[in-house]
Design a protein around this motif. Sequence first.
Motif, PDB file in Angstrom:
ATOM      1  N   LEU A  28      45.340  48.317  37.247  1.00  0.00           N
ATOM      2  CA  LEU A  28      44.112  49.083  37.453  1.00  0.00           C
ATOM      3  C   LEU A  28      43.744  49.980  36.280  1.00  0.00           C
ATOM      4  CD1 LEU A  28      44.409  50.097  41.200  1.00  0.00           C
ATOM      5  CD2 LEU A  28      42.963  48.331  40.196  1.00  0.00           C
ATOM      6  N   GLN A  38      33.783  49.154  37.903  1.00  0.00           N
ATOM      7  CA  GLN A  38      33.396  48.042  38.749  1.00  0.00           C
ATOM      8  C   GLN A  38      31.949  47.694  38.446  1.00  0.00           C
ATOM      9  OE1 GLN A  38      34.141  48.914  42.828  1.00  0.00           O
ATOM     10  NE2 GLN A  38      36.335  48.890  42.581  1.00  0.00           N
ATOM     11  N   SER A  40      28.238  47.245  38.817  1.00  0.00           N
ATOM     12  CA  SER A  40      27.244  47.925  39.634  1.00  0.00           C
ATOM     13  C   SER A  40      26.424  46.888  40.398  1.00  0.00           C
ATOM     14  CB  SER A  40      26.323  48.761  38.747  1.00  0.00           C
ATOM     15  OG  SER A  40      25.537  47.898  37.927  1.00  0.00           O
ATOM     16  N   ARG A  44      25.404  43.039  39.249  1.00  0.00           N
ATOM     17  CA  ARG A  44      25.596  41.856  40.101  1.00  0.00           C
ATOM     18  C   ARG A  44      24.274  41.120  40.317  1.00  0.00           C
ATOM     19  NH1 ARG A  44      28.675  45.661  42.918  1.00  0.00           N
ATOM     20  NH2 ARG A  44      27.150  45.739  44.584  1.00  0.00           N
TER      21      ARG A  44
END
Length: 120
Positions: A28, A38, A40, A44
Motif C-alpha cells: 500500500l 485511488q 477518482s 474512471r
Amino acid sequence: MATMTRTGWVRLIVTALVVAAALLLVRLHRADGTAPAQASKGQRLVEAWCVECHAIDGDAVVRTDKRQGPDLRKIANMPATTALSLKVFLRTPHANMPNIIIQPSDADEIVHYILSLKRD
C-alpha cells in the motif's frame, strides 16, 4: 511425524496473519513512503468513455482513423481551458465526437479530472 499442538497452530496462524499484514502495508505504500492515490470517479469515467479517442499524456494506442481526439493533458494545459469552458464543451454536440449524454455530476467529475492533469 509429530502432530502439532493447539499452541503450535495458534502460533502458526498468528505468524501468517502478521506476515500478511506486513505484505499488505508494503504493497500500500510507494518507495517514497506515500500511499498510491485511488482513481477518482472522473478518471474512471474518462477511462470508460474517452480513452478510445483521447490520449492521457500520450498513452493512447495510435489509431489509424483520422478522428483521434487531442491529448487530455494538452487540453488541460491550454491557456483557455477552465472548468467553465470544459463544462460548456461537454454539453455541446460536436460532429467528430460520439453523442454521449453526460449527467451534470459526471461532467463535473470529468472536468475536475481533466484539470488535475494540468502541469504547473
